[in-house]
Design a protein around this motif. Structure first.
Motif, PDB file in Angstrom:
ATOM      1  N   ASP A 132      62.200  34.258  51.062  1.00 45.95           N
ATOM      2  CA  ASP A 132      62.997  33.348  49.831  1.00 45.95           C
ATOM      3  C   ASP A 132      61.898  33.738  48.672  1.00 45.95           C
ATOM      4  OD1 ASP A 132      63.708  31.667  48.008  1.00 45.95           O
ATOM      5  OD2 ASP A 132      64.192  30.215  49.178  1.00 45.95           O
ATOM      6  N   GLN A 133      62.311  34.452  48.023  1.00 47.37           N
ATOM      7  CA  GLN A 133      61.382  35.137  46.946  1.00 47.37           C
ATOM      8  C   GLN A 133      61.443  34.344  45.787  1.00 47.37           C
ATOM      9  OE1 GLN A 133      59.819  38.324  46.770  1.00 47.37           O
ATOM     10  NE2 GLN A 133      58.674  37.263  44.858  1.00 47.37           N
ATOM     11  N   ASP A 134      62.514  33.501  45.422  1.00 43.26           N
ATOM     12  CA  ASP A 134      62.704  32.475  44.467  1.00 43.26           C
ATOM     13  C   ASP A 134      61.622  31.184  44.572  1.00 43.26           C
ATOM     14  OD1 ASP A 134      64.543  33.787  43.004  1.00 43.26           O
ATOM     15  OD2 ASP A 134      66.119  32.604  43.927  1.00 43.26           O
ATOM     16  N   LEU A 135      61.470  30.800  45.875  1.00 47.48           N
ATOM     17  CA  LEU A 135      60.677  29.915  46.407  1.00 47.48           C
ATOM     18  C   LEU A 135      59.212  30.270  46.303  1.00 47.48           C
ATOM     19  CD1 LEU A 135      60.167  26.931  47.488  1.00 47.48           C
ATOM     20  CD2 LEU A 135      60.095  27.770  49.682  1.00 47.48           C
ATOM     21  N   LEU A 136      59.035  31.456  46.739  1.00 50.49           N
ATOM     22  CA  LEU A 136      57.643  32.017  46.675  1.00 50.49           C
ATOM     23  C   LEU A 136      57.158  32.306  44.944  1.00 50.49           C
ATOM     24  CD1 LEU A 136      55.204  33.572  47.734  1.00 50.49           C
ATOM     25  CD2 LEU A 136      56.477  35.610  47.644  1.00 50.49           C
ATOM     26  N   ASP A 137      58.115  32.598  44.175  1.00 49.54           N
ATOM     27  CA  ASP A 137      57.732  32.794  42.945  1.00 49.54           C
ATOM     28  C   ASP A 137      57.450  31.178  42.355  1.00 49.54           C
ATOM     29  OD1 ASP A 137      58.002  35.303  43.063  1.00 49.54           O
ATOM     30  OD2 ASP A 137      60.048  35.374  41.976  1.00 49.54           O
ATOM     31  N   HIS A 138      58.295  30.276  42.737  1.00 46.42           N
ATOM     32  CA  HIS A 138      58.156  28.851  42.367  1.00 46.42           C
ATOM     33  C   HIS A 138      56.726  28.240  42.803  1.00 46.42           C
ATOM     34  CE1 HIS A 138      58.893  24.652  41.416  1.00 46.42           C
ATOM     35  NE2 HIS A 138      58.545  24.577  42.778  1.00 46.42           N
ATOM     36  N   LEU A 139      56.525  28.676  44.124  1.00 49.58           N
ATOM     37  CA  LEU A 139      55.028  28.045  44.511  1.00 49.58           C
ATOM     38  C   LEU A 139      53.916  28.770  44.190  1.00 49.58           C
ATOM     39  CD1 LEU A 139      56.109  28.184  48.513  1.00 49.58           C
ATOM     40  CD2 LEU A 139      55.850  25.954  46.958  1.00 49.58           C
ATOM     41  N   VAL A 140      54.088  29.838  43.677  1.00 51.35           N
ATOM     42  CA  VAL A 140      52.986  30.702  42.976  1.00 51.35           C
ATOM     43  C   VAL A 140      52.813  30.324  41.737  1.00 51.35           C
ATOM     44  CG1 VAL A 140      52.112  33.149  42.046  1.00 51.35           C
ATOM     45  CG2 VAL A 140      53.150  32.659  44.341  1.00 51.35           C
ATOM     46  N   GLY A 141      53.763  29.862  40.876  1.00 53.39           N
ATOM     47  CA  GLY A 141      53.687  29.541  39.641  1.00 53.39           C
ATOM     48  C   GLY A 141      53.289  28.164  39.421  1.00 53.39           C
ATOM     49  N   VAL A 142      53.665  27.051  40.100  1.00 55.51           N
ATOM     50  CA  VAL A 142      53.299  25.813  40.222  1.00 55.51           C
ATOM     51  C   VAL A 142      51.743  25.707  40.541  1.00 55.51           C
ATOM     52  CG1 VAL A 142      53.479  23.493  41.282  1.00 55.51           C
ATOM     53  CG2 VAL A 142      55.724  24.933  40.793  1.00 55.51           C
ATOM     54  N   LEU A 143      51.282  26.558  41.648  1.00 58.33           N
ATOM     55  CA  LEU A 143      49.874  26.366  42.011  1.00 58.33           C
ATOM     56  C   LEU A 143      49.222  27.317  41.183  1.00 58.33           C
ATOM     57  CD1 LEU A 143      50.655  26.795  45.946  1.00 58.33           C
ATOM     58  CD2 LEU A 143      49.633  24.868  44.721  1.00 58.33           C
ATOM     59  N   GLY A 144      49.830  28.225  40.098  1.00 54.74           N
ATOM     60  CA  GLY A 144      48.924  28.791  39.413  1.00 54.74           C
ATOM     61  C   GLY A 144      47.988  29.909  40.073  1.00 54.74           C
ATOM     62  N   ILE A 145      48.609  30.439  40.848  1.00 58.46           N
ATOM     63  CA  ILE A 145      47.686  31.639  41.594  1.00 58.46           C
ATOM     64  C   ILE A 145      48.219  32.944  41.286  1.00 58.46           C
ATOM     65  CG2 ILE A 145      46.805  30.051  43.221  1.00 58.46           C
ATOM     66  CD1 ILE A 145      49.004  30.770  45.289  1.00 58.46           C
ATOM     67  N   GLY A 146      49.218  33.178  40.383  1.00 54.48           N
ATOM     68  CA  GLY A 146      49.792  34.372  40.044  1.00 54.48           C
ATOM     69  C   GLY A 146      48.661  35.518  39.964  1.00 54.48           C
ATOM     70  N   ASP A 147      47.697  35.164  39.443  1.00 53.16           N
ATOM     71  CA  ASP A 147      46.829  36.203  38.804  1.00 53.16           C
ATOM     72  C   ASP A 147      45.828  36.494  40.144  1.00 53.16           C
ATOM     73  OD1 ASP A 147      45.590  33.833  38.604  1.00 53.16           O
ATOM     74  OD2 ASP A 147      44.305  34.350  36.714  1.00 53.16           O
TER      75      ASP A 147
END
Length: 256
Positions: A132-147
């Protein structure tokens, strides 16, 4: 399916997604027989954040391990998502843990050779399920670990590693997320951020969270505090009203 006693738990109030019914767990330590759980009956509501607290040896981790299918009870019943786990084969329990349970531990349990992103998606890709790419993107964004997704665990701080572990656990959309001392290895700021995210996952994703902790401040972040001592439930505090938070702190402080 739920047993008669399990159904009574459901009927007693809110809907339970997990329950223990007259749960007993004993084990041998030398010549002494230890009763880690002594007839515990308790239900856990869907989409709520419950903290299980108590002193060392109170049975809190044993209760969580039995609820999650990691350990077998000596007697009694465990019901998860309307299915009784007691008596299931090892293979069936493995399937239940894979499909219905998420785990977050204070030791993070990340694979050191994989990047953060590879660690997050591993449980989903290993089982061939749809990512679920949308959920993955949401979790990564909320958790602040995108970088930090291309970094390996050794290149991440403790707080970042715990956020990766949280994303990994939630990406599979577990019926219940079990967290065992999730802030135990974190500094106060990182611990607060992890607890805040657990609360947000309940509020925004409808996630059910059951957390074991010895920290009164962490326990008070939950909607409910279940206090164990000597393998029994000695208090059950609803902290959602706000007025009970002080009581929860006092109860857990006495237990610890």
């Amino acid at each position: 399916m739920a047993t008669a006693q399990g159904t009574k738990l459901l009927a007693a109030g809110v809907e339970c997604i997990a329950a223990a019914v007259e749960l007993v767990k004993t084990y041998q330590q030398g010549e002494t027989r230890i009763r880690a759980l002594d007839g515990v009956t308790v239900g856990f509501a869907r989409a709520r954040f419950t903290a299980i607290a108590g002193p060392s040896g109170s049975g809190k981790s044993t209760l969580m391990h039995c609820l999650a299918g990691l350990d077998a009870a000596t007697s009694g019943q465990v019901i998860l998502d309307d299915r009784e786990l007691t008596g299931l084969s090892d293979r069936e329990l493995t399937r239940v843990r894979r499909d219905k349970v998420g785990f977050v531990f204070q030791s993070f349990n990340l694979l050191p050779q994989l990047t953060a992103l590879e660690n997050i998606v591993l449980p989903v890709t290993m089982t061939g399920r749809h990512l679920d790419q949308d959920l993955l993107d949401h979790l990564v964004g909320v958790l602040g670990i995108g970088d930090r997704l291309s970094h390996r665990p050794a290149e991440l701080s403790g707080g970042q590693q715990q956020r990766v572990a949280l994303a990994r656990a939630l990406l599979a959309r577990p019926v219940v997320l079990f967290a065992d001392e999730p802030t135990g290895n974190l500094d106060s700021r990182s611990g607060t951020e992890v607890l805040d995210f657990l609360r947000r996952s309940v509020r925004d994703l409808g996630q059910t969270v059951v957390m074991v902790t010895h920290d009164p401040r962490a326990a008070a972040c939950a909607d409910r505090v279940l206090v164990l001592a000597d393998g029994r439930v000695v208090d059950d505090v609803d902290t959602a009203s706000g007025a009970d938070v002080t009581r929860a702190l006092q109860v857990v402080g006495r237990a610890g």
